[in-house]
Design an enzyme around this catalytic site. Structure first.
Site, short mmCIF file in Angstrom:
data_model
loop_
_atom_site.label_atom_id
_atom_site.label_comp_id
_atom_site.label_asym_id
_atom_site.label_seq_id
_atom_site.Cartn_x
_atom_site.Cartn_y
_atom_site.Cartn_z
N GLU A 134 35.17 111.55 38.79
CA GLU A 134 34.90 112.35 39.98
C GLU A 134 35.84 113.55 40.07
O GLU A 134 36.97 113.50 39.62
CB GLU A 134 35.09 111.48 41.24
CG GLU A 134 34.05 110.39 41.34
CD GLU A 134 34.36 109.35 42.42
OE1 GLU A 134 35.29 109.56 43.22
OE2 GLU A 134 33.68 108.33 42.43
N CYS A 175 40.14 119.51 42.70
CA CYS A 175 41.00 118.42 42.25
C CYS A 175 40.26 117.74 41.10
O CYS A 175 39.14 117.24 41.28
CB CYS A 175 41.19 117.47 43.44
SG CYS A 175 42.09 116.00 43.02
N CYS A 199 42.69 104.42 35.58
CA CYS A 199 44.13 104.70 35.47
C CYS A 199 44.83 103.37 35.24
O CYS A 199 44.43 102.34 35.78
CB CYS A 199 44.65 105.34 36.75
SG CYS A 199 46.40 105.79 36.65
N CYS A 207 49.29 101.80 40.87
CA CYS A 207 49.88 102.03 42.21
C CYS A 207 49.07 101.21 43.22
O CYS A 207 47.84 101.26 43.22
CB CYS A 207 49.86 103.51 42.57
SG CYS A 207 50.68 104.54 41.34
N CYS A 264 46.29 102.63 45.66
CA CYS A 264 45.31 103.55 45.07
C CYS A 264 44.04 102.82 44.62
O CYS A 264 44.10 101.85 43.86
CB CYS A 264 45.95 104.26 43.88
SG CYS A 264 44.80 105.29 42.98
N GLU A 271 46.37 109.45 35.57
CA GLU A 271 47.72 110.03 35.56
C GLU A 271 47.73 111.09 34.45
O GLU A 271 47.68 110.75 33.26
CB GLU A 271 48.75 108.92 35.29
CG GLU A 271 50.11 109.37 34.82
CD GLU A 271 50.80 110.39 35.74
OE1 GLU A 271 50.94 110.13 36.93
OE2 GLU A 271 51.20 111.46 35.22
N SER A 279 50.02 116.77 39.14
CA SER A 279 50.61 115.75 40.02
C SER A 279 50.85 114.49 39.20
O SER A 279 49.97 114.01 38.48
CB SER A 279 49.63 115.45 41.15
OG SER A 279 50.09 114.34 41.88
N LEU A 293 55.76 110.41 45.52
CA LEU A 293 57.06 109.74 45.73
C LEU A 293 56.91 108.43 46.51
O LEU A 293 57.27 107.37 46.03
CB LEU A 293 57.99 110.71 46.48
CG LEU A 293 59.46 110.31 46.50
CD1 LEU A 293 60.07 110.35 45.11
CD2 LEU A 293 60.24 111.23 47.44
N ASN A 294 56.48 108.53 47.74
CA ASN A 294 56.02 107.37 48.54
C ASN A 294 57.05 106.34 48.99
O ASN A 294 56.67 105.34 49.61
CB ASN A 294 54.88 106.63 47.82
CG ASN A 294 53.78 107.58 47.40
OD1 ASN A 294 53.41 108.44 48.19
ND2 ASN A 294 53.29 107.47 46.19
N ASN A 343 44.90 106.50 53.14
CA ASN A 343 43.45 106.39 53.26
C ASN A 343 43.09 104.94 52.94
O ASN A 343 43.21 104.51 51.80
CB ASN A 343 42.77 107.34 52.25
CG ASN A 343 43.03 108.78 52.62
OD1 ASN A 343 42.71 109.21 53.72
ND2 ASN A 343 43.67 109.51 51.73
N CYS A 378 42.83 111.52 48.89
CA CYS A 378 43.82 111.12 47.91
C CYS A 378 43.85 109.60 47.72
O CYS A 378 43.93 108.86 48.69
CB CYS A 378 45.17 111.61 48.42
SG CYS A 378 46.46 111.39 47.24
FE1 SF4 Z 1 46.94 106.23 38.83
FE2 SF4 Z 1 47.54 108.20 40.53
FE3 SF4 Z 1 46.24 106.03 41.36
FE4 SF4 Z 1 48.81 105.80 40.69
S1 SF4 Z 1 47.98 107.02 42.39
S2 SF4 Z 1 47.13 104.38 40.09
S3 SF4 Z 1 48.93 107.27 39.00
S4 SF4 Z 1 45.47 107.54 39.91
#
Ligand code: SF4
Length: 349
Positions: free
Chosen positions: A96, A109, A116, A120, A123, A166, A197, A220-221, A295, A338
């Protein structure tokens, strides 16, 4: 004649590589610039359209080279004008891209991987693991195809490599795609217009700074290693001190500042104490902090904090002289925001 699958895909080559290919056929190297313009400016997907090249040469080139195109499956449009485009790759995987409207331009984007492997926890993309790396052509073609869903005269001015995947985990292909994006005969984005990013792969951040000029954003988070390692497994390999050393050393175009993305999650990283710790952590780094309210997505136990908590968090950063922007979440209703891209597995296509 080579089979189609054996032919060299022109969109996987830089201008110098196209020049090498055509000079092996006895053609002048400068013609590579013409080919690039046909591919990226005119959006040609057929050598026959390249009428500034002699017909005989087009036919000779066609024996060894081909031009790929991503297949646009669906486009979803959000209430706020954000567009999410679903592409099918040649082997069937789905990726996407998201087009975000600005006042008089678009920001795109783009994805760099199908899935990935960084894992994370907040995500949606990371949930399904990595399917495969995207080729340079599959990264840049998202922009060429996206131009077709913008209105006449509307320009895609900025590109962020922040979609699925990533980017620094697919280093060579991402680097080549950035070179094609920034080339004047390619997609023509100035270096200030491209942002990469990353979740924080330190050796690749260091390498990137010596290979190409782009803006850097770091996801960063968390203000401390314990919280960050709990959210982002990459932190166990490259902890905060190491990451921030690499960020300090990173050379960016002009006097641009690094951007830190900070996703606010209720009860995890969004307390007033977390905000104070973040100020301490980022002291003396020229930076901008983008605050993003989580989100939520199906099957995630994480929740977004209430707005008053978010505003109090932001106030502490501002009172400590940081540029802290509460980023409006775009396209949330179509899961284009995001951390929400799912390669068509999400519910809103
Ligand atoms: Fe991968 Fe980015 Fe999702 Fe982390 S935030 S799992 S690096 S897509």
């Amino acid at each position: 004649m080579a089979q189609n699958s054996e032919k060299q895909n022109l969109k996987d080559l830089t201008q110098a590589e196209i020049a090498d290919l055509i000079s092996s056929l006895g053609k002048e190297r400068y013609r590579a610039g013409q080919i690039m313009r046909w591919l990226y400016r005119a959006g040609s997907s057929d050598l026959a359209e390249m009428t500034t090249l002699a017909k005989d040469f087009r036919s000779t080139l066609g024996n060894i080279a081909r031009i790929s195109s991503l297949k646009r499956e669906k486009t979803a449009v959000s209430r706020d004008g954000t567009k999410k485009i679903l592409f099918r790759l040649a082997d069937g995987h789905l990726i996407e891209s998201v087009l975000i409207p600005g006042r008089n331009h678009w920001t795109i984007c783009v994805s760099t991987q199908a899935g990935c492997r960084m894992g994370c926890r907040f995500c949606f993309t990371g949930k399904g693991g990595l399917k495969r790396n995207l080729l340079p052509s599959e990264i840049t073609d998202q922009i060429i195809q996206a131009r077709k869903v913008t209105a006449e005269g509307e320009e895609i001015k900025n590109c962020v490599l922040m979609g699925m995947g990533e980017p620094l985990d697919n280093y060579d292909n991402t680097l080549k795609a950035i070179r094609i994006m920034s080339h004047e005969a390619g997609l023509g984005f100035g270096s200030r217009r491209v942002t990469i990013s990353t979740c924080g792969i330190v050796p690749a951040i260091r390498q990137l700074s010596s290979d190409v000029s782009v803006n850097l954003a770091v996801s960063l988070n968390a203000p401390d290693d314990e919280t960050r390692s709990g959210l982002m497994p990459v932190n166990r390999v490259y902890p905060l001190a190491e990451l921030l050393r690499a960020v300090r050393d990173f050379q960016m175009p002009g006097r641009r500042m690094v951007t830190f993305e900070y996703i606010l999650i209720d009860g995890i990283n969004s307390s007033l104490n977390d905000a104070r710790e973040l100020c301490r952590l980022l002291k003396n780094i020229r930076c901008k902090i983008n605050l993003i309210i989580l989100n939520e997505f199906p099957a995630s136990s994480f929740r977004k904090p209430p707005l008053e908590k978010v505003q109090a968090f932001q106030k502490i950063l501002i009172d400590n002289h940081f540029t802290a922007i509460l980023r409006e979440s775009r396209g949330e209703d179509i899961m284009a925001a995001c951390g929400q891209l799912g390669g068509g597995e999400d519910i809103n296509f």
